[in-house]
Design a protein around this motif. Structure first.
Motif, PDB file in Angstrom:
ATOM      1  N   GLY A 174      -1.216 -14.108  16.807  1.00 29.85           N
ATOM      2  CA  GLY A 174      -1.493 -14.208  15.491  1.00 29.85           C
ATOM      3  C   GLY A 174      -2.797 -13.364  15.313  1.00 29.85           C
ATOM      4  N   ALA A 175      -3.503 -13.500  16.162  1.00 28.96           N
ATOM      5  CA  ALA A 175      -4.969 -12.673  15.942  1.00 28.96           C
ATOM      6  C   ALA A 175      -4.651 -11.035  15.758  1.00 28.96           C
ATOM      7  CB  ALA A 175      -5.941 -12.743  17.154  1.00 28.96           C
ATOM      8  N   ALA A 176      -3.616 -10.628  16.160  1.00 31.40           N
ATOM      9  CA  ALA A 176      -3.267  -9.253  16.050  1.00 31.40           C
ATOM     10  C   ALA A 176      -3.019  -8.770  14.641  1.00 31.40           C
ATOM     11  CB  ALA A 176      -2.239  -8.905  16.853  1.00 31.40           C
ATOM     12  N   VAL A 177      -2.665  -9.774  13.785  1.00 35.48           N
ATOM     13  CA  VAL A 177      -1.971  -9.467  12.321  1.00 35.48           C
ATOM     14  C   VAL A 177      -3.036 -10.303  11.408  1.00 35.48           C
ATOM     15  CG1 VAL A 177      -0.058  -8.831  12.894  1.00 35.48           C
ATOM     16  CG2 VAL A 177      -0.252 -11.099  12.396  1.00 35.48           C
ATOM     17  N   ALA A 178      -3.625 -11.625  11.605  1.00 29.93           N
ATOM     18  CA  ALA A 178      -4.159 -12.408  10.879  1.00 29.93           C
ATOM     19  C   ALA A 178      -5.096 -11.838  10.154  1.00 29.93           C
ATOM     20  CB  ALA A 178      -5.009 -13.625  11.694  1.00 29.93           C
ATOM     21  N   TRP A 179      -5.811 -10.726  10.289  1.00 30.26           N
ATOM     22  CA  TRP A 179      -6.583 -10.162   9.469  1.00 30.26           C
ATOM     23  C   TRP A 179      -6.131  -9.271   8.476  1.00 30.26           C
ATOM     24  CZ3 TRP A 179      -6.626  -4.634   9.210  1.00 30.26           C
ATOM     25  CH2 TRP A 179      -5.951  -3.995  10.397  1.00 30.26           C
TER      26      TRP A 179
END
Length: 632
Positions: free
Chosen positions: A473-478
């Motif tokens: 999720g960290a790859a797209v959460a931003w």
């Protein structure tokens, strides 16, 4: 001495005021700057007539010369001697440069405000992942060492408390620009932002970090949420009406990028040791304290930028800069007290009978918002007399029906945007990071698919375990806050060109469809054996929600800028954003309640229904044939 009851005028010189007569200070200012008074149709105690063009031109030249002392980049004069952005000659001669310089210096400070305010959603996600791997790290013994869904629900309180505090602090910030002066408010706000980040950097280095201290740091981070109201109000005074959408769009949109910076960079720095020992006793990777050290230097540098290059409007603040700054800190402290009352009530009532059901928990959270907002409005009247008088002169906005209509609409825009921003990273983990199944539990290790006869430990049915195929999720959460932030200036510019209400209406239809579709998707996804199959659609629909709420952030602020006279639009911008920012508390906690109840889609359905009500209001008052305010 001129009669102050005869000629009500604008505070700064942008159109006729409908608020009140001039104060003695403003009458003195207009007496010293007769061209501004002439432009407003009143002499204000001077012998200059409005139609005496030669004298007016001479006065304008004098004023422009005075304003030029605040121009440039090398120690410009802090207090503007005059300001009238609707005066084309003054605007082209020096106003445009000063307005642009203030906007450039304002943006990084607001970026830091959003970054600090929303970093807690990212920190909570990292803490949860580390605790899943090693239950000995961050057990939160002061909260009874919660486990499973209870632990995840507790973590939702970190962004929730920051949201509650940020919304409450926006209420005094709605009025602080005129009380303390824009430059004073902005640079001191950034200095305050350093405090919770230093706390996070120190406390999170301890694997036994007490949860109550993290809650205190999250509460203090609310100053970043509050800064939006004062920042947007301040910038609105610098630009003419024709450029309000653009200026507010850039300030708010690029300021909102702080959310994306936190969601993009914080996971990276929290996964990098920089030579430090692992925080977790078992040695798993993770250094959440680094999130605090990411923002601390940025906040401090931004404070210096604002201190050097921002200005105070002629009639904002007191004659003594020290008194203006003291008034700022007094009103901020009052906001912290009101926020603390809300948070301590939250903590003390978390096990009350009211919260035993999902419906009771929802009522509980809304009551907390009402309590904090009520306390803040009440305590704000304890401010020093001069500051209190300035606030009282602005509260006429509460007599305007359209203040409440636009606030309802802006809750839809910014409340959703900031609530989704605080929920998105953790929702990815909660919806796709866990599975349920039968298997064998040996110690803390669960092996799905093992039959009862072969189990060497405890055989578990419908046991929740970490999904080995969970997406990163960290790859797209931003991306959510990123696209929502970038499209905000587009919304403002298009609203300048085509009308704010029209552009808002298009986005409402879009937003409503995306919310209901996301609810249906989540309902299907949580019943799948492999939920990650729907991950792509989940991200796509969430990005649509961010796009349309970010777009409406720009369109509605433009509507406010032209719907109200200038001295009212600033406070309305601030107050509407204050109420809307409670979305940063309500929406994450609503998702937490719904997840615990096993029905997260209900939150999306509820928001979709709310968007329908916003569409009806927008159409009735601003778009239908014969509406009250066409063309806004």
């Amino acid at each position: 001495m001129p009669n102050e009851d005869e000629h009500p005028t604008a505070l700064i010189g942008r159109g006729e005021s409908v608020i009140r007569p001039n104060t003695a200070e403003e009458s003195e200012y207009l007496a010293r700057h007769p061209s501004v008074a002439a432009n407003k149709g009143g002499s204000q105690g001077t012998d200059v007539e409005a139609d005496d063009s030669e004298q007016v031109m001479k006065n304008e030249e004098t004023e422009i010369a005075g304003i030029k002392e605040s121009q440039g980049w090398v120690f410009p004069k802090v207090k503007l001697s005059a300001w009238d952005p609707e005066n084309e000659k003054q605007w082209e001669a020096t106003g445009k440069f000063i307005a642009k310089r203030n906007l450039i210096a304002s943006i990084p400070n607001l970026t830091c405000g959003f970054g600090v305010w929303l970093v807690w959603s990212v920190i909570a996600t990292k803490i949860q992942k580390m605790h899943d791997q090693d239950p000995e790290v961050y057990p939160f013994q002061d909260w009874g060492s919660p486990t499973g869904k209870d632990y995840r629900a507790v973590l939702f309180l970190l962004p929730g408390v920051a949201g509650l505090s940020g919304g409450t602090l926006r209420i005094p910030n709605s009025f602080l620009t005129q009380v303390g002066g824009g430059r004073n408010v902005v640079f001191n706000t950034s200095l305050l932002l350093c405090v919770p980040m230093i706390m996070a950097g120190i406390v999170l280095a301890n694997p036994r970090a007490p949860f109550n201290v993290l809650l205190a740091a999250a509460l203090l981070s609310g100053v970043g949420g509050g800064s939006f109201a004062s920042s947007m109000s301040n910038i609105s005074f610098y630009y003419p009406k024709r450029l309000q959408g653009m200026a507010l769009g850039y300030n708010g949109g690029l300021g909102n990028l702080g959310v994306s910076i936190s969601q993009l960079l914080a996971p990276i720095v929290m996964s990098t040791s920089y030579g430090a020992d692992p925080v977790a006793p078992a040695g798993i990777a993770g250094w959440p304290a680094n999130a605090g050290w990411l923002w601390f230097p940025l906040c401090f540098a931004s404070a210096i930028l604002a201190f050097l290059y921002m200005s105070n409007q002629p009639t904002h603040g007191e004659k003594s800069n020290i008194i203006s700054i003291l008034n700022f800190y007094w009103m901020e402290c009052v906001g912290f007290v009101a926020s603390f009352i809300g948070v301590i009530t939250l903590v003390m009532t978390r096990d009350s009978a009211l919260v035993k059901t999902a419906g009771g928990q929802v009522v509980h959270k809304f009551l907390l918002v009402l309590l904090a907002a009520f306390c803040e409005h009440l305590l704000m009247m304890l401010s020093p007399k001069k500051a209190r008088d300035r606030v009282k002169r602005q509260v006429v906005i509460f007599k305007r029906k359209h203040t409440y209509i636009m606030t309802w609409l802006y809750i839809m825009c910014f409340g959703s945007f900031i609530g989704y921003s605080g929920s998105f990273p953790k929702l990815i983990v909660d919806l796709f990071g866990y599975k349920n199944g039968d298997g064998c539990l040996v110690g803390n290790t669960f092996s799905p698919g093992v039959d009862q006869a072969s189990c060497a430990g405890d055989y578990m049915t419908d046991y929740e375990y970490v999904n080995p195929n969970a997406p990163n999720g960290a790859a797209v959460a931003w991306l959510g806050a990123f696209v929502g932030s970038l499209i905000r200036p587009v919304g403002g510019i298009m609203a300048d060109k085509f009308g704010g209400a029209k552009m808002t209406m298009i986005a409402i239809v879009w937003c409503t469809a995306a919310a209901f579709a996301q609810g249906a998707l989540v309902n299907v996804t949580r019943q799948l054996e492999n939920p990650e199959k729907n991950y792509g659609w989940f991200i796509f629909l969430f990005l649509n929600l961010f796009l349309c709420t970010g777009f409406m952030n720009g369109t509605t602020f433009r509507t406010i800028g032209v719907l109200f006279p200038p001295e009212e639009s600033g406070p309305v911008l601030g107050w509407s954003s204050a109420i809307a920012s409670y979305g940063a508390f309500i929406i994450p906690t609503m998702f937490g309640i719904a997840l615990k109840a096993g029905a997260p889609e209900v939150t999306f359905y509820g928001l979709g229904g709310y968007y329908v009500s916003c569409g009806l209001l927008n159409f009735w008052y601003y778009l239908r044939p014969g509406c009250e305010k066409p063309g806004v």
